[in-house]
Design an enzyme around this catalytic site. Structure first.
Site, PDB file in Angstrom:
ATOM      1  N   LYS A 203      10.963 -78.831  39.656  1.00 50.90           N
ATOM      2  CA  LYS A 203       9.773 -79.262  40.234  1.00 50.90           C
ATOM      3  C   LYS A 203       8.915 -80.394  39.306  1.00 50.90           C
ATOM      4  O   LYS A 203       8.883 -80.851  38.757  1.00 50.90           O
ATOM      5  CB  LYS A 203       8.791 -77.996  39.934  1.00 50.90           C
ATOM      6  CG  LYS A 203       7.327 -79.111  40.621  1.00 50.90           C
ATOM      7  CD  LYS A 203       6.275 -78.318  41.382  1.00 50.90           C
ATOM      8  CE  LYS A 203       5.407 -77.510  40.375  1.00 50.90           C
ATOM      9  NZ  LYS A 203       3.923 -76.283  40.624  1.00 50.90           N
TER      10      LYS A 203
HETATM   11  C1  R5P Z   1      -0.205 -77.396  37.503  1.00 53.74           C
HETATM   12  O1  R5P Z   1      -0.217 -76.542  36.689  1.00 53.74           O
HETATM   13  C2  R5P Z   1       1.226 -76.668  38.709  1.00 53.74           C
HETATM   14  O2  R5P Z   1       1.952 -75.770  38.282  1.00 53.74           O
HETATM   15  C3  R5P Z   1       0.989 -77.088  39.817  1.00 53.74           C
HETATM   16  O3  R5P Z   1       1.953 -75.738  40.938  1.00 53.74           O
HETATM   17  C4  R5P Z   1       1.967 -77.877  40.864  1.00 53.74           C
HETATM   18  O4  R5P Z   1       0.755 -79.405  39.608  1.00 53.74           O
HETATM   19  C5  R5P Z   1       1.905 -78.595  41.947  1.00 53.74           C
HETATM   20  O5  R5P Z   1      -0.164 -78.831  42.396  1.00 53.74           O
HETATM   21  P1  R5P Z   1      -0.303 -79.648  42.954  1.00 53.74           P
HETATM   22  O6  R5P Z   1       0.126 -80.149  43.676  1.00 53.74           O
HETATM   23  O7  R5P Z   1      -1.819 -79.387  42.881  1.00 53.74           O
HETATM   24  O8  R5P Z   1      -0.232 -80.428  41.737  1.00 53.74           O
END
Ligand code: R5P
Length: 294
Positions: A203
């Site tokens: 990710k």
């Molecule tokens: C945050 O630290 C988490 O890993 C979230 O899963 C990630 O950032 C994705 O969430 P968002 O779309 O809110 O950034």
């Protein structure tokens, strides 16, 4: 008594048809073991090759952040529209019904809060608990260039080793320190390091310039985080551009659960990710769906 005589005679052995061997649909994943592939195939849709992961793990360092105050009330209604839920074991056990058919990506690092240095994370879940929870992958935060770079990379490699024993993939999450530049050069570095050291998918964040070089240089699938809440057209445009430029989907949180019409938003994101719906059409879809529920 077993019918041992009749069965073999009656069988059609198709001796003229060679047994086929299907290549696995995900980039860089063909040499993985069956259990790994099967789990990845529960996260990524084999038809589109992509995923809509609903990220709701923010509480592990942010507490009850906006939109996640009541996961039972605000988030469970979104579950039918997600391919995967990405969350902590605390929320999984306390709130998510065990009857869910959705794949689970478990946050397995932690130990810090927004009050302190975020990169100082440790592994926070035993592999046995991930097995017990029947998860489809484990998520490990990696801070390339961060103060605890080495420790977080080692967290990831240890989880890859442990997950490999049990057939559970590891998703590396490339976290970026507050003062660091978020550009394609940085994300090429961070994602490639994670892939080289064994992460099964990664990710990262979308960047408007040269994102296709990030996905091209990464030998395993990339999904993008949504980041901070943006206007709906911008978030849909970002998701569209990301998948068109090689991402295998999204792991999106705030742009869905902080929206005024989260069920409409997740459906519009799905259409962008799985059906290549153009962002302007997806925004129309969002408005229609949001109007129906208003
Ligand atoms: C945050 O630290 C988490 O890993 C979230 O899963 C990630 O950032 C994705 O969430 P968002 O779309 O809110 O950034």
């Amino acid at each position: 008594m077993a019918d041992t005589d009749g069965t073999t005679e009656a069988k059609e052995f198709h001796t003229d048809i060679p047994q086929t061997s299907e290549a696995f649909f995900l980039k860089g994943s063909n040499s993985l073991d069956w259990g790994m592939k099967n789990r990845l195939g529960r996260i990524f849709n084999p038809e589109s090759g992509r995923t809509v992961m609903l990220a709701i793990d923010h509480g592990y360092f942010m507490g009850s952040t906006t939109g996640l105050e009541r996961i039972d009330v605000n988030i469970l209604p979104l579950e039918p529209y997600a391919d995967t839920l990405m969350l902590t074991r605390g929320i999984l056990r306390s709130i998510v019904p065990a009857r869910t058919q959705k794949s689970i990506v478990l946050r397995v690092t932690g130990g810090t809060s927004i009050l302190k240095e975020l990169s100082n994370e440790s592994l926070a879940v035993d592999i046995e608990d991930a097995v017990r929870l029947n998860v489809s992958a484990m998520a490990v935060q990696v801070f390339v260039g961060g103060e605890y770079e080495r420790e977080t990379i080692t967290n990831m490699t240890r989880m890859v080793d442990m997950g490999t024993r049990y057939g559970i993939p590891t998703m590396a999450v490339t976290a970026v320190g507050k003062d660091m530049v978020r550009d394609a050069k940085y994300f090429r570095l961070a994602t490639r390091i994670c892939a080289e050291l064994g992460s099964h998918y990664i990710k990262t964040y979308y960047v408007p310039k040269d994102f296709e070089t990030v996905t091209a240089a990464c030998p395993v699938p990339i999904v993008i985080a949504g980041g901070k809440k943006q206007p709906v057209p911008d978030a849909l445009n970002m998701a569209y551009r990301a998948v068109q430029e090689g991402a295998a989907g999204v792991d999106m949180g705030r742009n869905i659960f902080q929206d005024d019409a989260p069920i409409a938003m997740i459906q519009a994101v799905r259409a962008v990710v799985h059906e290549d719906l153009a962002p302007d059409k997806a925004f129309e879809m969002y408005n229609d769906l949001a109007g129906q529920t208003a």
